[in-house]
Design a protein around this motif. Sequence first.
Motif, PDB file in Angstrom:
ATOM      1  N   THR A 135      -9.611  -5.697  11.447  1.00 24.07           N
ATOM      2  CA  THR A 135      -8.676  -5.655  12.383  1.00 24.07           C
ATOM      3  C   THR A 135      -9.460  -5.808  14.032  1.00 24.07           C
ATOM      4  OG1 THR A 135      -7.020  -4.572  11.047  1.00 24.07           O
ATOM      5  CG2 THR A 135      -6.632  -4.673  13.563  1.00 24.07           C
ATOM      6  N   ARG A 136     -10.204  -4.852  14.126  1.00 22.96           N
ATOM      7  CA  ARG A 136     -10.916  -5.078  15.335  1.00 22.96           C
ATOM      8  C   ARG A 136     -11.777  -6.195  15.761  1.00 22.96           C
ATOM      9  NH1 ARG A 136     -13.437   1.419  16.115  1.00 22.96           N
ATOM     10  NH2 ARG A 136     -11.420   2.409  15.921  1.00 22.96           N
ATOM     11  N   ALA A 172      -4.024  -7.082  17.882  1.00 23.67           N
ATOM     12  CA  ALA A 172      -4.624  -6.570  16.486  1.00 23.67           C
ATOM     13  C   ALA A 172      -4.351  -5.033  16.132  1.00 23.67           C
ATOM     14  CB  ALA A 172      -5.992  -6.625  16.963  1.00 23.67           C
ATOM     15  N   SER A 230      -0.646  -4.821  11.260  1.00 27.94           N
ATOM     16  CA  SER A 230      -1.628  -4.486  10.481  1.00 27.94           C
ATOM     17  C   SER A 230      -2.666  -5.901   9.967  1.00 27.94           C
ATOM     18  CB  SER A 230      -1.138  -4.399   9.180  1.00 27.94           C
ATOM     19  OG  SER A 230      -0.161  -5.099   8.612  1.00 27.94           O
ATOM     20  N   GLN A 231      -2.003  -7.108   9.937  1.00 25.39           N
ATOM     21  CA  GLN A 231      -2.783  -8.296   9.781  1.00 25.39           C
ATOM     22  C   GLN A 231      -3.476  -8.988  10.784  1.00 25.39           C
ATOM     23  OE1 GLN A 231      -3.167  -9.345   6.682  1.00 25.39           O
ATOM     24  NE2 GLN A 231      -2.221  -7.584   5.899  1.00 25.39           N
ATOM     25  N   GLY A 232      -2.882  -8.474  11.859  1.00 28.70           N
ATOM     26  CA  GLY A 232      -3.595  -8.981  13.259  1.00 28.70           C
ATOM     27  C   GLY A 232      -3.430 -10.609  13.530  1.00 28.70           C
ATOM     28  N   GLN A 271      -7.404 -14.275  11.185  1.00 28.37           N
ATOM     29  CA  GLN A 271      -6.404 -13.249  10.845  1.00 28.37           C
ATOM     30  C   GLN A 271      -7.320 -12.191   9.886  1.00 28.37           C
ATOM     31  OE1 GLN A 271      -3.082 -14.704   8.350  1.00 28.37           O
ATOM     32  NE2 GLN A 271      -2.330 -15.792  10.205  1.00 28.37           N
ATOM     33  N   ALA A 272      -6.661 -11.009   9.917  1.00 29.97           N
ATOM     34  CA  ALA A 272      -7.708  -9.784   9.221  1.00 29.97           C
ATOM     35  C   ALA A 272      -6.741  -9.329   8.051  1.00 29.97           C
ATOM     36  CB  ALA A 272      -7.775  -8.737  10.191  1.00 29.97           C
ATOM     37  N   VAL A 304      -6.255  -6.230   6.128  1.00 31.43           N
ATOM     38  CA  VAL A 304      -6.733  -4.866   5.934  1.00 31.43           C
ATOM     39  C   VAL A 304      -7.064  -4.250   4.363  1.00 31.43           C
ATOM     40  CG1 VAL A 304      -6.017  -2.456   6.462  1.00 31.43           C
ATOM     41  CG2 VAL A 304      -5.266  -4.502   8.071  1.00 31.43           C
TER      42      VAL A 304
END
Length: 695
Positions: A299-300, A333, A337-339, A354-355, A357
Amino acid sequence: MSRQRAHRVRIATISVAVASILAGAPGTFHAQPAVKPGEGVTLNFANADIEAVARTLAVITGRNVVVDPRVKGTMNLQSERPQPPAAAWNQFLAALRLQGFAVVESAGLYKVVPEADAKLQGSAVNEGPLRASGSQLLTQIFRLNHENAGNLVPVLRPLISPNNTINVNAGNNSLVITDYADNLQRIARIIAALDLPNATDVDVMPLKHALAQDIAPLVTRLLETSAVAGSPSPGGGQGEAAYRTTVLADTRSNALIVRAANPARLALARSLVERLDQPSAASASGNIHVVYLKNADATRLAAVLRAAMSGESRGSTPVAAPVATAPAAAGAAANGSQGAMTASAQPSTGGQIQADVATNSLIITAPEPQYRQLRAVIDQLDQRRAQVFVESLIAEVNADKAAEFGVQWMTGGSGRGVGVLAGTNYGIGGANLLNLATQGSTGNVTLPSTGLNLGVGVTHNGKLALGALARFLQENGDGNILSTPTLLTLDNEEAKIVIGQNVPFVTGQYTNNNSASGSVNPFQTIERKDVGLTLRIRPQISENGTVKLQIFQEVSSVQASTINSASGPTTNKRSIESTVLVDDGSIVVLGGLLQDEYSGNQEKVPGLGDVPLFGNLFKSETRSRKKTNLMVFLRPLVVRDAAASDQLSLDRYELMRALQQRTQPRESSVVPVNEAPVLPAPPPARPASAPAKKP
């Protein structure tokens, strides 16, 4: 006719020299050369004693010769035509060599010794190019540039006589060989032919479709597998043991840098790269890539990459739609949760990050060139972060001393209806004399103050009435407290540890008296606070080995005398909040308290209390001294890899396990509980080269 006469003269000269040698005493022989410069020597020795021949050659060549007593036997030495004295000497050395003897030179002295001892008699040592020849015994040092010296020993050992030696100096990769000069020349040619660089030059293989950082591990693993299989190297020379095939990825040019052990291994690497560098089935304009992260938070990292893409887009080409700034991207982000990136935040070149998690991975939708740039940034950011193990030492030493002394007395009488009352009464001399006397006369039980109390009184109707009271008291109190809270946290991540109690504090109360119904509804509001030891720290590791620490440390306790107080307990608190810079493994002092407090109180009767010795009956005095020494120390230790982390954890694990083993209860049959819990034996340490398993 003149030539035949000259030959006869030379032979006659040699015969005279031989006769003189045979008649002489044994030992070292030295004489001026019997042959003039430019004249030749014809040798004709048949079954001559070796010592006699050596003496003759010493006369001819002008050398100092010593014959070892162990050298015995005869030899044949002939020459068909005249030859120079140096050639005659070399012929003599060759004849000795065939019979198992050798000549060793040492400080101008030539010693004829058995060949087995020749290498111990101090032969000449040569390191550069070999210029000597013949049967002269030498020690030659060969320095190798490419081949391993240990690999040549099995090759050269059969070529050296059994009485001579070959040794390896692994420090500078050289060979030390003791043998005859002509054989050393042959060995030098063999070493020169074998000491060649068989490894190929560095080859750069550009990739068209695949990513270099993805292909490099696959090619390396395939080449290592083929080397372990044991297939012979077609290129000959050194194999994988001497030159390991190296494959490196250059992310900037998206190319592989390969250096192989031989041309055959290089051709194999090239064929593997060509097979793996194939275009993907998806179109180049809409590729979707999944990148699994090893250490970073998806995410970061997604927020950082989106901000970087937005900044690059603004700096390169105009943007039609508004672009999200770095703080906005970071906030997006953090909220989702998915950013996911909104459409308005897309850069003008396209692409989306996209992230996920659940799998800690990034889903990147971008053209191939842009994906390569992002992948290079991801590889640099997705590195194992160092950790910091912080040891905090809180040392507190207290010393309290107190002393009290006081005398109180009271007397009275009556006459003609007038009452008389006289005496002393002090507030610091312990329990009040009048209170004790009054409560004692009424039958109540009242305890006097602590310490030694001496009282004098009379009884009236079975009740005690005090007339005098003396009190003596001395107190000593020492305390030594050492607290060592420890924390392990990631670089630039805050960590907190609290060791203590959660104590309730009354913040408000109310009582509602309902006069109509007569009911009372009281209530209180309570706030709970942590009382004990609190350590909060955020480390930041620099490249030069120093650690920057943002620290908050607090030590608090509830004052015992205020636990049941109506207004709530009182807490003692000592806290430090600071930012320090300390080297890895060093100890730094954060702060402390050095306090020395003295107090003294005195009550006395004016005049009478100042009389020496007798005045103590008319005064009361207390004195106290309190010393407090409090220091807080800090020691950070940087943990950079898994092996260091395992070692640190195992040390603490073994410490606790040893303490549990030492505190086992003694064996008892009356109380059959003879075992206390003990931590299990620790697992074996993980090798440093073993990769960590993905959870």
